[in-house]
Every structure is written in C-alpha cells, then in structure tokens.
Design a protein around this motif. Structure first.
Motif, short mmCIF file in Angstrom:
data_model
loop_
_atom_site.label_atom_id
_atom_site.label_comp_id
_atom_site.label_asym_id
_atom_site.label_seq_id
_atom_site.Cartn_x
_atom_site.Cartn_y
_atom_site.Cartn_z
N LEU A 2 3.64 -4.96 -1.43
CA LEU A 2 3.98 -6.07 -2.32
C LEU A 2 3.11 -6.09 -3.58
O LEU A 2 2.96 -7.14 -4.21
N ILE A 40 5.03 -14.91 -2.35
CA ILE A 40 5.74 -13.62 -2.25
C ILE A 40 5.90 -13.17 -0.80
O ILE A 40 6.28 -12.03 -0.55
N ALA A 63 -2.10 -6.99 -1.37
CA ALA A 63 -0.64 -7.01 -1.45
C ALA A 63 -0.08 -5.59 -1.32
O ALA A 63 0.98 -5.38 -0.70
N GLU A 69 0.81 -4.34 2.04
CA GLU A 69 2.07 -4.83 2.61
C GLU A 69 3.27 -4.43 1.76
O GLU A 69 4.36 -4.97 1.93
N PRO A 119 5.21 -7.19 -6.88
CA PRO A 119 5.52 -8.62 -6.91
C PRO A 119 4.27 -9.48 -7.12
O PRO A 119 4.32 -10.48 -7.85
#
Length: 209
Positions: free
Chosen positions: A107, A139, A102, A105, A110
């Motif tokens: 992310l 997400i 994540a 990216e 989140p």
C-alpha cells in the motif's frame, strides 16, 4: 530484455514530488504498459530527521516561497492554510517510516498519495503521528498496529538503512529517477511537464540492451 530496475526516489513530504506527481503518474503508467519487464521500485529519500521543535520562521518562509514557485511553474495546487492551522516541524522521517510500513502491505503508493493530499490540500501535518495513523486507517491498514510499529526501533533502523542506500544512488535531490541497468546506475533527466521526454530517454536505454 534483461532485468532492469527504475528507482523512483522520493520523500512523502517533498513539495517538488507533489509538483511532479501528475507527470510521474502518466510516465509510470506508460512504462508499465510498454515495458512490463521493467521493475519500478520506490525508494525513500528521508529529507529531514525526527524533531519536536517548531520550524524556524526562516524555513517556513523558504518553504512557502517554494510552494509558490512550484504553483507558478507547474500549476500545482497548495493549501496555504497549513501554515496557519498547523505547527510546522522540519520532520519527514515519520512519514517515510509510514510509507515503508505501508509498502510491507502493498500500500505504499496509496499511503504516499494520501500523505500528499493531507499535507498540500487538506492542511494536515504529516509530521504528526496522529495524521499518519489516520491515513493508515483510511487506506485499510490496522491503525493500532501501525501506530505501534511507526516509532519502533526496528522501523527506525530500517529507514536509516534505506536512506543510506538511497544516498549511494546518483541523485540530485527529490524526486529523482535512476535506472539500474547492466550493473550501472544512470540518472534520468526529469521533465516536470512532459512525461514523453523522460519516457523517450528511458526507452532508448532499454532498447540499447
């Protein structure tokens, strides 16, 4: 101000990280507002390696006691249905690898927060790939690509390397905050209820430059 880095050392399935979450959110926001030059870097700790074996009863009891302790001390909410609905395993590396993917990216936070909600509030098991794939999709990640990468040799090796770097930091468990400043690594004292206490310590370090 010279470049300084604050390392937030965590594991997505660390119960004390869940207890610290509201305080850390306030502290992180305040630091970002007042010290925009400060780099805040999330660093994965890797509490427990991969396993398909069920968690021993003694470990289950210990973790449930820890949840109750955190709830008493900090008022943190836990959903104890997890221990009935799921087959607990002592494996946090899958969730760590998911957080790392994540991060690629943009992310990571989140994903991390979604893992915590799934585990502690929704009684879902982040040791299971299916839970992590579902979270990734929720997400906005490509869940098929995530599922392929989650257990690849490359991703596993990346996590091993990150955990090795983490263990070189002067930490005392998870969560930990470590300030990298002038080629020095300084362990920051955590106050689980009062973000301003930790903020003042960090502020004094940055003002000493």
């Amino acid at each position: 101000m010279n470049r300084a880095t604050l390392y937030y050392v965590y594991d997505p399935m660390c119960s004390w990280c869940w207890g610290y979450a509201p305080t850390w959110a306030l502290l992180e926001q305040q630091l970002m507002q007042q010290f925009p030059q400060l780099s805040i870097q999330y660093q994965l700790g890797g509490l427990a390696t991969d396993t398909l074996e069920a968690m021993p009863e003694e470990m289950e009891e210990l973790l449930q006691q820890t949840w109750r302790q955190i709830s008493r001390q900090l008022g943190t909410q836990f959903n104890f249905d997890f221990w009935v609905k799921c087959q607990p395993r002592r494996a946090t590396y899958p969730a760590c690898r998911g957080a790392m993917l994540a991060r690629d990216e943009g992310l990571e936070k989140p994903f991390y927060h979604a893992v915590q909600r799934a585990y502690y509030l929704e009684a879902k098991n982040p040791s299971d790939d299916s839970t992590l794939v579902q979270i990734a999709g929720s997400i906005g990640m490509d869940s098929d690509a995530f599922a392929l990468a989650l257990n690849s040799n490359q991703t596993k090796q990346r996590l091993v390397e990150e955990v090795t770097r983490t263990r070189r930091l002067p930490i005392q468990g998870f969560p930990s905050l470590v300030m990298g400043l002038n080629n020095e690594l300084i362990l920051i004292n955590l106050d689980y209820k009062r973000p301003h206490i930790t903020f003042e310590q960090i502020k004094s370090l940055l003002q000493d430059l």
